[in-house]
Scaffold this motif. Structure first.
Motif, PDB file in Angstrom:
ATOM      1  N   LEU A 161       0.830  -1.211   0.000  1.00 31.58           N
ATOM      2  CA  LEU A 161       0.000   0.000   0.000  1.00 31.58           C
ATOM      3  C   LEU A 161       0.865   1.262   0.000  1.00 31.58           C
ATOM      4  O   LEU A 161       0.577   2.235  -0.705  1.00 31.58           O
ATOM      5  CB  LEU A 161      -0.923   0.007   1.217  1.00 31.58           C
ATOM      6  N   ALA A 162       1.927   1.244   0.810  1.00 31.36           N
ATOM      7  CA  ALA A 162       2.813   2.405   0.873  1.00 31.36           C
ATOM      8  C   ALA A 162       3.510   2.634  -0.467  1.00 31.36           C
ATOM      9  O   ALA A 162       3.764   3.780  -0.856  1.00 31.36           O
ATOM     10  CB  ALA A 162       3.846   2.230   1.979  1.00 31.36           C
ATOM     11  N   SER A 163       3.813   1.552  -1.188  1.00 36.97           N
ATOM     12  CA  SER A 163       4.452   1.675  -2.495  1.00 36.97           C
ATOM     13  C   SER A 163       3.455   2.155  -3.548  1.00 36.97           C
ATOM     14  O   SER A 163       3.793   2.962  -4.413  1.00 36.97           O
ATOM     15  CB  SER A 163       5.055   0.329  -2.920  1.00 36.97           C
ATOM     16  N   ALA A 164       2.215   1.643  -3.464  1.00 36.63           N
ATOM     17  CA  ALA A 164       1.200   1.998  -4.458  1.00 36.63           C
ATOM     18  C   ALA A 164       0.631   3.394  -4.230  1.00 36.63           C
ATOM     19  O   ALA A 164       0.326   4.111  -5.192  1.00 36.63           O
ATOM     20  CB  ALA A 164       0.076   0.965  -4.436  1.00 36.63           C
ATOM     21  N   PHE A 165       0.478   3.803  -2.980  1.00 35.34           N
ATOM     22  CA  PHE A 165      -0.083   5.121  -2.661  1.00 35.34           C
ATOM     23  C   PHE A 165       1.003   5.956  -1.967  1.00 35.34           C
ATOM     24  O   PHE A 165       1.922   6.429  -2.591  1.00 35.34           O
ATOM     25  CB  PHE A 165      -1.321   4.964  -1.772  1.00 35.34           C
ATOM     26  N   ASN A 166       0.858   6.110  -0.674  1.00 34.95           N
ATOM     27  CA  ASN A 166       1.887   6.770   0.133  1.00 34.95           C
ATOM     28  C   ASN A 166       1.679   6.391   1.588  1.00 34.95           C
ATOM     29  O   ASN A 166       0.715   5.690   1.934  1.00 34.95           O
ATOM     30  CB  ASN A 166       1.865   8.297  -0.059  1.00 34.95           C
ATOM     31  N   TYR A 167       2.564   6.846   2.469  1.00 33.39           N
ATOM     32  CA  TYR A 167       2.481   6.477   3.875  1.00 33.39           C
ATOM     33  C   TYR A 167       1.173   6.957   4.515  1.00 33.39           C
ATOM     34  O   TYR A 167       0.532   6.238   5.282  1.00 33.39           O
ATOM     35  CB  TYR A 167       3.660   7.065   4.647  1.00 33.39           C
ATOM     36  N   ARG A 168       0.755   8.172   4.193  1.00 36.32           N
ATOM     37  CA  ARG A 168      -0.419   8.761   4.843  1.00 36.32           C
ATOM     38  C   ARG A 168      -1.707   8.014   4.491  1.00 36.32           C
ATOM     39  O   ARG A 168      -2.535   7.748   5.358  1.00 36.32           O
ATOM     40  CB  ARG A 168      -0.526  10.241   4.485  1.00 36.32           C
ATOM     41  N   ILE A 169      -1.868   7.679   3.235  1.00 33.85           N
ATOM     42  CA  ILE A 169      -3.059   6.929   2.808  1.00 33.85           C
ATOM     43  C   ILE A 169      -3.120   5.590   3.526  1.00 33.85           C
ATOM     44  O   ILE A 169      -4.191   5.107   3.911  1.00 33.85           O
ATOM     45  CB  ILE A 169      -3.053   6.721   1.288  1.00 33.85           C
TER      46      ILE A 169
END
Length: 408
Positions: A161-169
């Motif tokens: 998820l962090a790779s696909a979006f970002n840390y905050r999402i």
């Protein structure tokens, strides 16, 4: 007409799903948390290691202090109320972590997360007290497997998820997952067998201790839990940084860190029930001793890896030793604690666990800051040896002193 499932079976099914989801939520932020901290300021190598340790430890510091009070309240007011309190509170707090703008805000929210902790321990306590005695081992094993499976999937999902979006999402998604656990518990869990503890003598720890067959055994197990958690968590703040070092800063560090963080969970999920069954036959304490020996060897070898493949293999094998340790200690606690104080004993164990979670990351970050990542694993191996010695001196001796040991 199809016979309706007993309440305890329905509770077991719902809470195992809720705990599985919670396991994902709790563990999916771990692979990138140190990297997220690095985005919240300009830190030197030493500062980043220390901040990682403090951020990891914040949640556990508060939880260690407040868990006994929550356990006492659970025995008086009910475990479901504590389950709802924990899941809703942590859903809001973890979601809010995606909004922070500096490291102090993140630290404060981790402390607040610790205040609301206790979802899994209270779920286990509810199942332990509502399930027929002859089925309790199987039921608690199911809960342990569900949480382990969630912890297994969490780091991989978090890294993806962090790779696909970002840390905050990813933090927002984590809060949403915990909200699902809250709703499942609110609408589908029924605590019908609860009997409030009204005896004033049980308001104090001394009264609880008098109900135990072997207080020395219980407190020996609590100490074992503390040291197990300290050893396991000493490496958490530096795993992703260790991966980054091994990869020389090239490649997708977040994704690889997520995979490596998930590997111990795979092994634990595969082996926990088998080791539990073996422990029922030969003695749970023997499985724990084997786990200590295996963990010592593997932690020591991890200090000398040269690439992420070697690190991944050793972390996978560590998962088998994890299956021999914490779940089996919980088994001994369950078998040797009276139902009337289950919430209190579980909360004490949680406090011991969280105290270890405080000490471990701080120790690991301190050692990494003044020495190297490899030294963290060497020191951790020494801690495991110490735990093995103390376990033999205290717990095994007290098991032998019981006239009718439950573990046999």
């Amino acid at each position: 007409m199809k016979k309706e499932k007993p309440i305890w079976k329905r509770n077991l099914y719902i809470l195992s799903v809720a705990v599985f989801i919670a396991g994902i939520a709790f563990s999916e932020i771990m692979p990138f948390l140190p990297l997220y901290i690095d985005t919240l300021g300009h830190f030197t190598h030493k500062q980043l290691n220390f901040w990682s340790g403090f951020i990891f430890s914040g949640v556990y510091f508060v939880s260690a202090v407040i868990s006994p009070w929550w356990g006492k309240l659970a025995d008086k007011k009910g475990r479901k109320l504590m389950i709802l309190r924990a899941s809703l509170g942590m859903a809001l707090v973890l979601g809010a972590m995606g909004l922070v703008t500096n490291v102090w805000q993140l630290f404060f929210l981790r402390m607040l997360q610790g205040f609301f902790a206790g979802f899994v321990s209270n779920s286990n306590a509810l199942i332990a007290t509502e399930t027929p005695k002859e089925k309790s081992g199987q039921a608690l094993g199911t809960m342990a497997s569900a949480f382990t499976a969630g912890n297994l999937l969490g780091p991989f999902l978090g890294g993806a998820l962090a790779s696909a979006f970002n840390y905050r999402i990813t933090f927002f998604i984590t809060g949403f997952l915990l909200m699902i656990s809250f709703l499942l518990s609110l609408f589908f869990v029924h605590e019908e067998g609860f009997k409030p503890i009204t005896e004033k003598k049980l308001d104090k720890a001394s009264g609880v201790i008098k109900t135990l067959r072997s207080p020395a055994l219980i407190f020996g197990l609590l100490l074992t839990t503390l040291i197990i958690q300290a050893a396991n968590n000493s490496i958490n703040p530096i795993v992703s940084l260790y991966v980054k070092q091994l990869m020389n800063g090239h490649g997708n560090v977040v994704f690889v860190s997520g995979i490596i963080a998930a590997l111990p969970g795979i092994a634990t999920f595969l082996a926990a029930s088998r080791f539990g069954a073996l422990g029922d036959r030969i003695g749970t304490h023997k499985i724990i001793i084997g786990g200590f020996i295996g963990a010592t060897i593997l932690f020591f070898l991890t200090a000398f890896v040269h690439n992420t493949l070697q690190l991944g293999i050793l972390r996978f094998l560590v998962g088998f030793t994890d299956a021999c340790l914490f779940p089996q200690v919980q088994t001994l606690l369950t078998k040797n604690s009276p139902v009337s104080v289950t919430g209190r004993i579980f909360s004490w164990n949680q406090s011991a666990m969280y105290t270890g979670n405080i000490m471990g990351p701080l120790l690991g970050s301190f050692i990494a800051g003044i020495s190297s990542y490899s030294m963290v694993f060497i020191i951790t191996a020494g801690i495991v040896i110490l735990n093995l010695i103390l376990f033999n001196l205290n717990v095994v001796r007290n098991l032998g002193c019981l006239s009718n040991p439950v573990d046999e």
